[in-house]
Design an enzyme around this catalytic site. Structure first.
Site, PDB file in Angstrom:
ATOM      1  N   HIS A   1      -9.487   4.005  32.215  1.00  0.00           N
ATOM      2  CA  HIS A   1      -9.250   5.177  33.067  1.00  0.00           C
ATOM      3  C   HIS A   1     -10.088   5.129  34.333  1.00  0.00           C
ATOM      4  O   HIS A   1      -9.571   5.370  35.436  1.00  0.00           O
ATOM      5  CB  HIS A   1      -9.549   6.475  32.315  1.00  0.00           C
ATOM      6  CG  HIS A   1      -9.605   7.646  33.252  1.00  0.00           C
ATOM      7  ND1 HIS A   1      -8.477   8.281  33.737  1.00  0.00           N
ATOM      8  CD2 HIS A   1     -10.670   8.258  33.856  1.00  0.00           C
ATOM      9  CE1 HIS A   1      -8.828   9.235  34.573  1.00  0.00           C
ATOM     10  NE2 HIS A   1     -10.152   9.242  34.660  1.00  0.00           N
TER      11      HIS A   1
ATOM     12  N   ASP B   1     -21.376 -12.680  44.521  1.00  0.00           N
ATOM     13  CA  ASP B   1     -22.556 -12.328  45.304  1.00  0.00           C
ATOM     14  C   ASP B   1     -23.522 -13.506  45.291  1.00  0.00           C
ATOM     15  O   ASP B   1     -23.307 -14.503  44.612  1.00  0.00           O
ATOM     16  CB  ASP B   1     -23.198 -11.042  44.775  1.00  0.00           C
ATOM     17  CG  ASP B   1     -23.668 -11.166  43.336  1.00  0.00           C
ATOM     18  OD1 ASP B   1     -23.787 -12.298  42.827  1.00  0.00           O
ATOM     19  OD2 ASP B   1     -23.922 -10.120  42.713  1.00  0.00           O
TER      20      ASP B   1
ATOM     21  N   CYS C   1      -4.506   8.659  30.217  1.00  0.00           N
ATOM     22  CA  CYS C   1      -4.173  10.068  30.430  1.00  0.00           C
ATOM     23  C   CYS C   1      -2.761  10.397  29.961  1.00  0.00           C
ATOM     24  O   CYS C   1      -2.480  11.547  29.592  1.00  0.00           O
ATOM     25  CB  CYS C   1      -4.350  10.415  31.903  1.00  0.00           C
ATOM     26  SG  CYS C   1      -6.090  10.440  32.423  1.00  0.00           S
TER      27      CYS C   1
ATOM     28  N   ASP D   1     -17.843  -2.603  46.115  1.00  0.00           N
ATOM     29  CA  ASP D   1     -18.018  -2.924  44.694  1.00  0.00           C
ATOM     30  C   ASP D   1     -19.124  -2.069  44.119  1.00  0.00           C
ATOM     31  O   ASP D   1     -20.023  -1.619  44.848  1.00  0.00           O
ATOM     32  CB  ASP D   1     -18.376  -4.397  44.503  1.00  0.00           C
ATOM     33  CG  ASP D   1     -19.861  -4.656  44.789  1.00  0.00           C
ATOM     34  OD1 ASP D   1     -20.651  -4.733  43.825  1.00  0.00           O
ATOM     35  OD2 ASP D   1     -20.245  -4.753  45.975  1.00  0.00           O
TER      36      ASP D   1
ATOM     37  N   CYS E   1      -3.579  12.361  36.657  1.00  0.00           N
ATOM     38  CA  CYS E   1      -3.659  10.903  36.548  1.00  0.00           C
ATOM     39  C   CYS E   1      -2.498  10.378  35.708  1.00  0.00           C
ATOM     40  O   CYS E   1      -2.175  10.945  34.662  1.00  0.00           O
ATOM     41  CB  CYS E   1      -4.989  10.509  35.913  1.00  0.00           C
ATOM     42  SG  CYS E   1      -5.199   8.728  35.690  1.00  0.00           S
TER      43      CYS E   1
END
Length: 379
Positions: free
Chosen positions: A334, A92, A308, A265, A303
């Site tokens: 995760h 950025d 998981c 983002d 998931c």
């Protein structure tokens, strides 16, 4: 010649399936970019980022300029080598961070004079300086320096801010010299459709490799943010990448893709992970809650990520309550997997011509979970 090549593969409604080729690899869009503020996506190694499906990551010009310094990064081979990430990087401009400093900064025609949050030292960030810093860092895609007006903003102020952003964009274009970097313009205009359209037209006259929707998720109501995304998208070029900066929740991403954007983002998946807030197919879960103390089930039964497949909710809660470093790592693993898998599912749905159905199923699953009494903090 542009340093990137965007190919629109298929459109399903307004949702777009595309391919974005950069000097460091090809990205399938729509895509979410994990935020690596200071040359690292917090709690994750580059290899782990690949494992969760990261195709491109974002670096923060403001923070890397202040520490360790763009000159040092350049001497050490550029940001890719410095952080051992061989995939695409977007940086950025530093504008949002500078403007968020409030009383620690002053905006002029030349640029923004600001006081470092690290040591109180004073700096002047101009469009030319922002481009020079980003060229030294060596990202594949770099951003114009813009003013991000706060919300709520009246028409007169937002219009003046837009004019300044356009003048700065022209200076950024003139200052940009690296042929192996793409430069994106940033569309401003607040909540006003006529200003958003004007901003796109002015930036297209200057000419950029892609265009970003800035000034969203900066304090406006969620419904207004989505309105801005929806009414702005038709103004953007059809054959170039469209980037919405700084959003957001899984719901935001689904709506942004539905509106016709390609790149996104946000720090939300990583920041929330460190605070014990996890994203699942049935909504958000606050893993710190006592009800998970003896819960042997996986965080998200749907998931297939490492976390998981391996650990129980009880264990994840224990790690968080104990203040273990592993809690931040597993939670971040995760959350990023969830976000990137969500993008993969949307790409598949667009390719199959069933995005509208996917969108309905996405919300229905959350509603079904709520109706069944399944615990989630935000559905």
């Amino acid at each position: 010649m542009s340093a990137i090549q965007f190919t629109l593969i298929r459109q399903d409604g307004n949702a777009r399936l595309g391919s974005l080729t950069t000097p460091h690899g090809t990205i399938e869009t729509p895509i979410f970019m994990p935020v690596g503020t200071q040359g690292t996506v917090k709690a994750m190694t580059p290899d782990e980022l690949r494992q969760v499906g990261s195709q491109i990551i974002l670096g923060n010009t403001y923070h890397l300029y202040l520490r360790p310094g763009h000159e040092l990064v350049a001497r050490l081979g550029g940001l890719h080598r410095f952080m051992a990430w061989d995939g695409p990087i977007l940086t950025d401009s530093g504008g949002f961070q500078v403007f968020s400093l409030g009383e620690l900064r002053k905006i002029t025609e030349e640029g923004v004079r600001f006081q470092s949050h690290l040591d109180g030292s004073y700096h002047l960030l101009t469009p030319e300086r922002s481009i020079a810093v980003q060229e030294a860092l060596g990202a594949d895609i770099i951003m114009c320096f813009d003013e991000c007006p706060p919300e709520p903003g009246d028409f007169a102020y937002v219009s003046r801010s837009l004019e300044l952003t356009t003048r700065w964009a022209r200076r950024c274009r003139e200052a940009h010299h690296r042929s192996d970097q793409a430069l994106f313009g940033i569309v401003q205009g607040g909540l006003f459709p006529e200003l958003r359209e004007r901003s796109v037209q002015e930036l297209r006259e200057i000419g950029f490799d892609g265009y970003a929707l800035g000034g969203v998720s900066v304090g406006e109501e969620k419904a207004r943010m989505r309105e801005v995304m929806a009414f702005s998208a038709p103004f953007f070029p059809q054959d170039q990448p469209r980037y919405v900066m700084g959003i957001g929740t899984p719901e935001d991403l689904v709506e942004a893709v539905a509106a016709g954007y390609d790149m996104f983002d946000c720090v939300m998946p990583t920041r929330n992970a460190r605070n014990g807030m996890l994203f699942t197919s049935f909504g958000r879960v606050s893993i710190k809650r006592g009800e998970y103390a003896a819960d042997e089930g996986p965080l998200d039964p749907e998931c297939d990520c490492y976390v998981c497949r391996t650990f129980s909710r009880a264990y994840l809660r224990h790690l968080y309550r104990a203040g273990e470093i592993l809690a931040s790592r597993l939670n971040t693993w995760h959350n990023l997997h969830y976000y990137l898998n969500l993008m993969s599912q949307m790409r598949q749905a667009i390719g199959d011509g069933r995005f509208a159905e996917f969108r309905r199923e996405f919300y229905a699953k959350r509603q079904d979970a709520k109706g069944s009494g399944l615990r989630a903090d935000s559905l």
